[in-house]
Design a protein around this motif. Structure first.
Motif, PDB file in Angstrom:
ATOM      1  N   UNK A  19       0.845  -1.191   0.000  1.00 20.33           N
ATOM      2  CA  UNK A  19       0.000   0.000   0.000  1.00 20.33           C
ATOM      3  C   UNK A  19       0.884   1.245   0.000  1.00 20.33           C
ATOM      4  N   UNK A  20       0.299   2.354  -0.433  1.00 23.45           N
ATOM      5  CA  UNK A  20       1.002   3.636  -0.474  1.00 23.45           C
ATOM      6  C   UNK A  20       0.326   4.599   0.508  1.00 23.45           C
ATOM      7  N   UNK A  21       1.151   5.246   1.344  1.00 21.27           N
ATOM      8  CA  UNK A  21       0.681   6.304   2.233  1.00 21.27           C
ATOM      9  C   UNK A  21       1.225   7.621   1.680  1.00 21.27           C
ATOM     10  N   UNK A  22       0.338   8.475   1.212  1.00 16.72           N
ATOM     11  CA  UNK A  22       0.724   9.740   0.567  1.00 16.72           C
ATOM     12  C   UNK A  22       0.633  10.866   1.595  1.00 16.72           C
ATOM     13  N   UNK A  23       1.794  11.379   2.013  1.00 15.27           N
ATOM     14  CA  UNK A  23       1.851  12.442   3.016  1.00 15.27           C
ATOM     15  C   UNK A  23       1.843  13.793   2.324  1.00 15.27           C
ATOM     16  N   UNK A  24       0.790  14.576   2.596  1.00 11.37           N
ATOM     17  CA  UNK A  24       0.640  15.863   1.932  1.00 11.37           C
ATOM     18  C   UNK A  24      -0.050  16.838   2.871  1.00 11.37           C
ATOM     19  N   UNK A  25       0.567  18.003   3.056  1.00  9.79           N
ATOM     20  CA  UNK A  25       0.005  19.056   3.912  1.00  9.79           C
ATOM     21  C   UNK A  25      -0.307  18.539   5.310  1.00  9.79           C
ATOM     22  N   UNK A  26       0.589  17.697   5.843  1.00 12.63           N
ATOM     23  CA  UNK A  26       0.438  17.230   7.220  1.00 12.63           C
ATOM     24  C   UNK A  26      -0.601  16.147   7.415  1.00 12.63           C
ATOM     25  N   UNK A  27      -1.135  15.574   6.339  1.00 13.38           N
ATOM     26  CA  UNK A  27      -2.128  14.509   6.439  1.00 13.38           C
ATOM     27  C   UNK A  27      -1.749  13.365   5.490  1.00 13.38           C
ATOM     28  N   UNK A  28      -2.234  12.166   5.822  1.00 13.19           N
ATOM     29  CA  UNK A  28      -1.918  10.988   5.006  1.00 13.19           C
ATOM     30  C   UNK A  28      -3.173  10.495   4.295  1.00 13.19           C
ATOM     31  N   UNK A  29      -3.039  10.238   2.991  1.00 11.44           N
ATOM     32  CA  UNK A  29      -4.084   9.587   2.206  1.00 11.44           C
ATOM     33  C   UNK A  29      -3.587   8.192   1.853  1.00 11.44           C
ATOM     34  N   UNK A  30      -4.484   7.213   1.924  1.00  8.64           N
ATOM     35  CA  UNK A  30      -4.082   5.813   1.751  1.00  8.64           C
ATOM     36  C   UNK A  30      -4.556   5.274   0.401  1.00  8.64           C
ATOM     37  N   UNK A  31      -3.695   4.474  -0.221  1.00  6.00           N
ATOM     38  CA  UNK A  31      -4.000   3.864  -1.515  1.00  6.00           C
ATOM     39  C   UNK A  31      -3.553   2.406  -1.471  1.00  6.00           C
ATOM     40  N   UNK A  32      -4.453   1.483  -1.779  1.00  4.21           N
ATOM     41  CA  UNK A  32      -4.090   0.074  -1.797  1.00  4.21           C
ATOM     42  C   UNK A  32      -3.262  -0.271  -3.020  1.00  4.21           C
ATOM     43  N   UNK A  33      -2.358  -1.221  -2.858  1.00  2.00           N
ATOM     44  CA  UNK A  33      -1.546  -1.666  -3.991  1.00  2.00           C
ATOM     45  C   UNK A  33      -0.207  -0.968  -4.065  1.00  2.00           C
ATOM     46  N   UNK A  34       0.542  -1.244  -5.144  1.00  2.00           N
ATOM     47  CA  UNK A  34       1.891  -0.699  -5.299  1.00  2.00           C
ATOM     48  C   UNK A  34       1.847   0.698  -5.929  1.00  2.00           C
ATOM     49  N   UNK A  35       3.017   1.176  -6.354  1.00  2.47           N
ATOM     50  CA  UNK A  35       3.090   2.555  -6.848  1.00  2.47           C
ATOM     51  C   UNK A  35       2.317   2.738  -8.156  1.00  2.47           C
ATOM     52  N   UNK A  36       2.318   1.740  -9.009  1.00  2.00           N
ATOM     53  CA  UNK A  36       1.562   1.850 -10.262  1.00  2.00           C
ATOM     54  C   UNK A  36       0.071   1.983  -9.978  1.00  2.00           C
ATOM     55  N   UNK A  37      -0.436   1.184  -9.019  1.00  5.87           N
ATOM     56  CA  UNK A  37      -1.841   1.279  -8.641  1.00  5.87           C
ATOM     57  C   UNK A  37      -2.147   2.651  -8.041  1.00  5.87           C
TER      58      UNK A  37
END
Length: 540
Positions: free
Chosen positions: A206-224
């Motif tokens: 999974x990918x945890x995208x850290x932006x503006x002090x908050x994390x958004x979660x995305x299942x799967x690898x970087x391509x997903x």
């Protein structure tokens, strides 16, 4: 309790008052998580807070299990023996003492149940490609890339429940990277990895995208993650268009309402002046009209304000995909024209060029090889920074070299002043117009180089070399993607796509090399040899 890392209302501020997190909530469970975000978003800081290297200003970090942490910049005491770095020196010494006939109780207590510690250590080193390193050697005898793998081997031997890796593939050659990828894929516990390495991020769950002090979660690898992000951005851009259309509509309706109210006011004044109705009736009608007009105006102004707010929210959801633009016609090199000639070149260290090498036209050459093979030394020799032991390197066009350390910049000067050093004949207006293409607009061009983030510093150094006079028709880059976030790597790729000169790039980042259209692959291994693209895992 299942293995996990939980951050609750986490806050952190640097001593200068810069806030990084303010009430961050996040939880990392079993599996591999890739933590991504732009330079300066706080990825490394978050790992340090989880590892206990930094204390939070507020909130808590709860960890179920033991933590192992591999920092971005690994420094080892060069006098330490390898077994001490691995954390097995005492157990190994006790084991050897027992084997030599010393049955002291303290030796058995030190060994405990870990009778195969030495075999496990050697097996772990072998899995990471370090089987040639003896446990009795000192770390001063190993390369920078090997020291990173040694620290990783120490963590693997400890078997922590939670493993934190910060840019682990920096300074690793292709072979060492593949060993690390295998270790990551086989990790059984919780892993959080910060990286700009595309191939590594393709191996996470999974990918945890850290932006503006908050994390958004995305299942799967970087391509997903990229696919999901593209869908999000398309929806966000559509919302901007809808919100913009609504804003224009509300402005028109407010203007129409104001025209209608003005007409009513003129009609009422006309009736008043002509005194066609009793004064009391006209006064009451005027009062009601004013109340109605006020309500009408307030309603339309509120709708306009709401439309503006919706547009602002929609715009904020769209990411800034600003791209570097390079339009330097004087960098173009005609196909077939000689750019660089190497003849029997023997640098002070590393591989030699037996016979010769000719670089022609706008070729794009990848320079690869193991850590310590001499890639940086070869580039510095070609650039004239180091004198060769024998042979010669002759550049037939203006060339510029961007080293790993980015020390072409003077930290005490602004971005504009640094570029002016390389283009003394250019006016300030011309420099600033050119810098805008490298995303340094307005006051950003007046930032001191010392205050720039890693990605900004790279852009400033690249701008200084690209905008130099005379314009470089041969550009040499040494590990350009080290410490760059994904957005900065994309900006670099865009810049190099529009560059019309010849390129020589030393890098271990295969996806990056593929993206910039490499035409020749050269490997350093004792000698400089040209190889087919298939030999490094990519077809042309």
């Amino acid at each position: 309790m299942p293995l996990s890392v939980t951050c609750t209302s986490l806050s952190f501020t640097w001593p200068d008052g810069t806030a990084v997190f303010d009430g961050l909530d996040a939880s990392f469970g079993p599996g591999r998580t890739g933590l991504v975000g732009v330079n300066g978003s706080g990825k490394s800081t978050l790992l340090k807070l989880i590892a206990g290297v930094l204390p939070p200003a507020g909130g808590t970090v709860r960890i179920a299990g033991e933590v192992g942490y591999l920092p971005q910049n690994v420094t080892l005491d060069t006098t330490l023996r390898v077994d001490r770095v691995l954390g097995i020196a005492e157990r190994r010494a006790a084991l050897h003492a027992i084997e030599a006939g010393d049955a002291s109780e303290e030796h058995f207590e030190t060994v405990g149940d870990d009778w195969d510690v030495e075999e496990r250590a050697l097996a772990t080193l072998g899995e990471l490609g370090l089987g040639h390193i003896d446990l009795d050697r000192t770390t001063g005898e190993v390369s920078g890339g090997e020291s990173v793998l040694l620290r990783l081997a120490a963590l693997l031997l400890r078997r922590p429940d939670v493993l934190l890796l910060d840019e682990p593939t920096n300074n690793l050659d292709l072979y060492a990277r593949r060993r690390l990828y295998a270790a990551v894929e086989s990790w059984p516990g919780v892993m959080v990895v910060v990286s700009h390495d595309r191939e590594l991020l393709e191996r996470v769950d999974q990918i945890a995208d850290l932006r503006s002090g908050e994390i958004s979660w995305y299942g799967g690898n970087y391509s997903a993650y990229e696919e999901a992000l593209a869908v999000e951005q398309e929806a966000a851009e559509r919302m901007v268009r809808v919100a913009g259309s609504d804003l224009r509509k509300q402005k028109r309706e407010l203007a129409d309402a104001q025209v209608k109210l003005a007409r009513r006011k003129r009609y009422g004044q006309k009736m008043w002046d002509s005194k066609r109705e009793p004064k009391v009736v006209m006064g009451e009608r005027k009062r009601q009209a004013q109340v109605s007009a006020g309500k009408h105006r307030i309603m339309h102004e509120e709708r306009l304000a709401e439309a503006r707010e919706r547009l602002d929210e929609a715009v904020e959801a769209v990411r800034d995909d600003a791209e570097i633009r390079v339009d330097l016609p004087y960098t173009a090199v005609p196909p077939g024209r000689g750019v660089l000639t190497l003849r029997e070149l023997e640098p002070a260290y590393g591989a030699r060029v037996t016979g010769g090498l000719d670089v022609r036209g706008p070729e794009r050459i990848a320079l690869i090889g193991r850590n310590g093979a001499g890639k940086t030394t070869l580039l510095r020799t070609i650039a004239g920074e180091l004198a060769p032991v024998a042979g010669e390197a002759t550049a037939h066009v203006p060339l510029r070299f961007l080293p790993q350390r980015l020390d072409v910049l003077d930290g005490g000067l602004t971005v504009a002043e640094n570029v002016a050093r390389f283009a003394p004949g250019a006016t300030d207006n011309r420099i600033r117009a050119r810098l805008a293409r490298f995303l340094f607009r307005g006051a950003r061009a007046d930032q001191k180089a010392d205050t720039l983030s890693g990605g900004e510093r790279f852009r400033a150094a690249l701008a200084a070399l690209m905008l130099a006079e005379p314009a470089p028709q041969l550009l040499m880059l040494d590990e350009p993607t080290n410490n760059l976030d994904m957005a900065s790597v994309r900006q670099l790729v865009t810049a190099l796509e529009s560059y019309e000169g010849a390129l020589i790039v030393a890098s271990h980042d295969l996806p990056f090399l593929k993206s910039i259209g490499i035409t020749r692959w050269l490997v350093l291994d004792g000698e400089l040899t040209e190889i087919a693209p298939e030999a490094v895992g990519y077809s042309a």
